[in-house]
Design a protein around this motif. Sequence first.
Motif, short mmCIF file in Angstrom:
data_model
loop_
_atom_site.label_atom_id
_atom_site.label_comp_id
_atom_site.label_asym_id
_atom_site.label_seq_id
_atom_site.Cartn_x
_atom_site.Cartn_y
_atom_site.Cartn_z
N UNK A 80 93.82 8.25 -34.08
CA UNK A 80 93.01 7.00 -34.51
C UNK A 80 92.12 7.20 -33.68
N UNK A 81 90.74 6.72 -34.34
CA UNK A 81 89.59 6.63 -33.62
C UNK A 81 88.61 5.39 -34.00
N UNK A 82 87.69 5.04 -33.29
CA UNK A 82 86.68 3.93 -33.34
C UNK A 82 85.65 4.54 -34.37
N UNK A 83 85.13 3.42 -35.07
CA UNK A 83 84.11 3.73 -36.05
C UNK A 83 83.32 2.56 -36.09
N UNK A 178 97.30 12.99 -40.07
CA UNK A 178 95.86 12.85 -40.45
C UNK A 178 95.14 12.00 -39.60
N UNK A 179 94.18 11.28 -39.94
CA UNK A 179 93.18 10.50 -39.23
C UNK A 179 92.90 9.17 -39.56
N UNK A 180 92.81 8.20 -38.95
CA UNK A 180 92.36 6.83 -39.11
C UNK A 180 91.31 6.34 -38.30
N UNK A 181 90.29 5.93 -39.06
CA UNK A 181 89.14 5.09 -37.91
C UNK A 181 89.41 3.67 -38.31
N UNK A 182 89.34 2.90 -37.25
CA UNK A 182 89.24 1.38 -37.27
C UNK A 182 87.92 0.87 -36.59
N UNK A 183 87.67 -0.21 -36.93
CA UNK A 183 86.50 -0.92 -36.55
C UNK A 183 86.26 -1.47 -35.32
N UNK A 184 85.14 -1.86 -34.73
CA UNK A 184 84.92 -2.73 -33.54
C UNK A 184 85.83 -3.63 -33.70
#
Length: 224
Positions: A80-83, A178-184
């Motif tokens: 998981x990462x920040x986008x 897999x990968x997931x981006x999460x908002x601010x």
Amino acid sequence: MASLSSSSSRVLLTGFDPFGDTGHSSQPLNPSWLAVKALHGKRIGGHLVVAAQLPTVFQASMDELTRLIQLHKPALVVCVGQAGGRGAISLERIAINVNDARIPDNAGAQPVDTPVVAGGPAAYFSSLPIKAMLQALQGAGVAAEVSQTAGTFVCNHVFYALMHALATRRGFKRTRGGFVHVPYLPEQGAPSMPLDEIVRGLRLAVATALATPRDIARGAGAVS
């Protein structure tokens, strides 16, 4: 944080430490780590969740992820990462074999047009059931989307490294990832999503992935 004594099947969730893109917050925050940390030690679909933090550093993040996969031998891995700039949980479809950093990482490295893995395939697709996950999230009222790009910074680097490891290392052919981006978070700026909503979305995404051996067909249901 990542060490739990259990012989149960595991789900490995990773998030990142804060980096330069912290939005409007005066405090160093990264919602990806805060969200996965909230799920550490929980059970989802009979699996124990192990959360771990990755450094926002190109090579070091790959090395730590590889170590964690070998240590925990998880059934499922979701990084998981920040986008910043996205207002929904983004289920990433594809990782590309390119590092092209707009800003330096936390160690000061700023690679331009270098491969994640020299000689590796041009790209890997996520092995998560992203359409089923999308349908579950949207059905539960969580803002979600399928994303066609994870960028070319450390998030994509980790995504590609994950899929390459699962594809090439012995014993992981059945492990999905897999990968997931999460908002601010709201305190970082807009668009944003409250932390409890991010946590709810990740929990549902993981549960759906564990319960869905094969993704739904394109066009099935009400999502695209």
